[in-house]
Design a protein around this motif. Structure first.
Motif, mmCIF file in Angstrom:
data_model
loop_
_atom_site.group_PDB
_atom_site.id
_atom_site.type_symbol
_atom_site.label_atom_id
_atom_site.label_comp_id
_atom_site.label_asym_id
_atom_site.label_seq_id
_atom_site.Cartn_x
_atom_site.Cartn_y
_atom_site.Cartn_z
ATOM 1 N N PHE A 183 72.503 37.469 76.822
ATOM 2 C CA PHE A 183 71.210 37.515 76.137
ATOM 3 C C PHE A 183 70.119 36.795 76.921
ATOM 4 N N ILE A 184 70.428 35.653 77.495
ATOM 5 C CA ILE A 184 69.399 34.877 78.200
ATOM 6 C C ILE A 184 68.809 35.665 79.364
ATOM 7 N N ASP A 185 69.574 36.641 79.880
ATOM 8 C CA ASP A 185 69.044 37.489 80.955
ATOM 9 C C ASP A 185 67.981 38.453 80.432
ATOM 10 N N LEU A 186 68.074 38.798 79.151
ATOM 11 C CA LEU A 186 67.074 39.677 78.538
ATOM 12 C C LEU A 186 65.816 38.899 78.170
ATOM 13 N N ASN A 187 65.992 37.700 77.657
ATOM 14 C CA ASN A 187 64.843 36.888 77.253
ATOM 15 C C ASN A 187 65.068 35.432 77.646
ATOM 16 N N PRO A 188 64.502 35.009 78.781
ATOM 17 C CA PRO A 188 64.669 33.621 79.229
ATOM 18 C C PRO A 188 64.132 32.602 78.232
ATOM 19 N N ALA A 189 63.288 33.038 77.296
ATOM 20 C CA ALA A 189 62.771 32.122 76.275
ATOM 21 C C ALA A 189 63.798 31.847 75.185
ATOM 22 N N ALA A 190 64.929 32.591 75.198
ATOM 23 C CA ALA A 190 66.025 32.375 74.243
ATOM 24 C C ALA A 190 65.576 32.551 72.802
ATOM 25 N N ARG A 191 64.785 33.602 72.571
ATOM 26 C CA ARG A 191 64.295 33.893 71.227
ATOM 27 C C ARG A 191 64.595 35.344 70.863
ATOM 28 N N VAL A 192 64.762 35.583 69.579
ATOM 29 C CA VAL A 192 64.841 36.950 69.071
ATOM 30 C C VAL A 192 63.532 37.245 68.348
ATOM 31 N N PRO A 193 63.173 38.533 68.283
ATOM 32 C CA PRO A 193 63.918 39.718 68.675
ATOM 33 C C PRO A 193 63.683 40.102 70.135
ATOM 34 N N VAL A 194 64.574 40.965 70.623
ATOM 35 C CA VAL A 194 64.401 41.637 71.902
ATOM 36 C C VAL A 194 64.705 43.114 71.671
ATOM 37 N N LEU A 195 63.825 43.967 72.157
ATOM 38 C CA LEU A 195 64.019 45.411 72.058
ATOM 39 C C LEU A 195 64.366 45.959 73.434
ATOM 40 N N VAL A 196 65.405 46.788 73.475
ATOM 41 C CA VAL A 196 65.758 47.502 74.700
ATOM 42 C C VAL A 196 65.646 48.988 74.403
ATOM 43 N N ASP A 197 64.705 49.624 75.071
ATOM 44 C CA ASP A 197 64.455 51.054 74.884
ATOM 45 C C ASP A 197 64.498 51.712 76.251
ATOM 46 N N GLY A 198 65.685 52.180 76.650
ATOM 47 C CA GLY A 198 65.837 52.712 77.998
ATOM 48 C C GLY A 198 65.625 51.620 79.024
ATOM 49 N N ASP A 199 64.664 51.815 79.907
ATOM 50 C CA ASP A 199 64.368 50.817 80.935
ATOM 51 C C ASP A 199 63.413 49.731 80.452
#
Length: 212
Positions: free
Chosen positions: A43-59
């Motif tokens: 998860f930290i690779d998706l959001n270095p701020a370590a917060r939710v939410p994160v959306l992944v839509d394709g690229d």
């Protein structure tokens, strides 16, 4: 397939609501914040701020619960959740920023100093100050809604879905007692068939546990 990291009662609710409203298929992946999952790979690779939410839509990988609904609404203009006129869009942005900075920030201070921070870091005096500041800004929004059914323009926009969650948070904090317009507006938004669980409902479901 759209993937959303984060579940109610977090601010992922704002994104879930837009996804529901737009009729989009998505997978919701829980991130256990209390167990530190947000600070570990992957998860930290998706959001270095370590917060939710994160959306992944394709690229596209997008963080921030105010930005994600705007992205979804712009990607699906047929839903009409972004006002057509520049003036109405400007008002939508105005109130989105107002909600995030003037109402949400004092709510966060109440949570942090009331229960989130370890006892030695809590500042009880700041809770009273934050409540006072939040009440003042809620009154601004209360007066804005006089004679209005939506936050900006003359139809629902992204601002309304963000506002509903923020106001539900304020309600759970006991701050909507003197704002009848906001309470009626909140009830109307959560009566929509696309509405996600309220914060109270989400907390109750978590407390009940699986299979209950």
């Amino acid at each position: 397939m759209i993937i959303l990291y984060g579940t109610p009662p977090t601010r992922a609710v704002r994104v879930i609501w837009l996804l529901n409203e737009l009729g989009l298929a998505y997978e919701c992946r829980s991130v256990d914040l209390m167990q530190g999952e947000a600070r570990r790979a992957p998860f930290i690779d998706l959001n270095p701020a370590a917060r939710v939410p994160v959306l992944v839509d394709g690229d596209v990988v997008l963080t921030e619960s105010s930005a994600i609904p705007l992205y979804l609404a712009e990607k699906h203009p047929e839903a009409g959740l972004i006002p057509a006129s520049l003036a109405d869009r400007a008002q939508m942005y105005r109130w989105l920023f107002f909600l995030a900075t003037e109402i949400e920030q004092p709510l966060w201070r109440i949570v942090r100093h009331g229960e989130l921070y370890p006892p030695e870091r809590r500042l009880p005096a700041d809770i009273a100050l934050a409540r006072e500041e939040c009440l003042e800004m809620l009154d601004v929004l209360e007066r804005h809604l006089a004679g209005r059914e939506v936050i900006a323009g003359d139809r629902l926009s992204v601002a309304d879905f963000n506002a509903a969650y923020t106001l539900d948070w304020a309600e759970e904090t006991g701050l909507l007692g003197q704002t009848p317009r906001l309470r009626a507006y909140l009830d109307g938004m959560y009566a929509r068939p696309t509405a996600p669980p309220t914060i109270a409902e989400a907390v109750a479901a978590i407390t009940a546990g699986p299979g209950r």
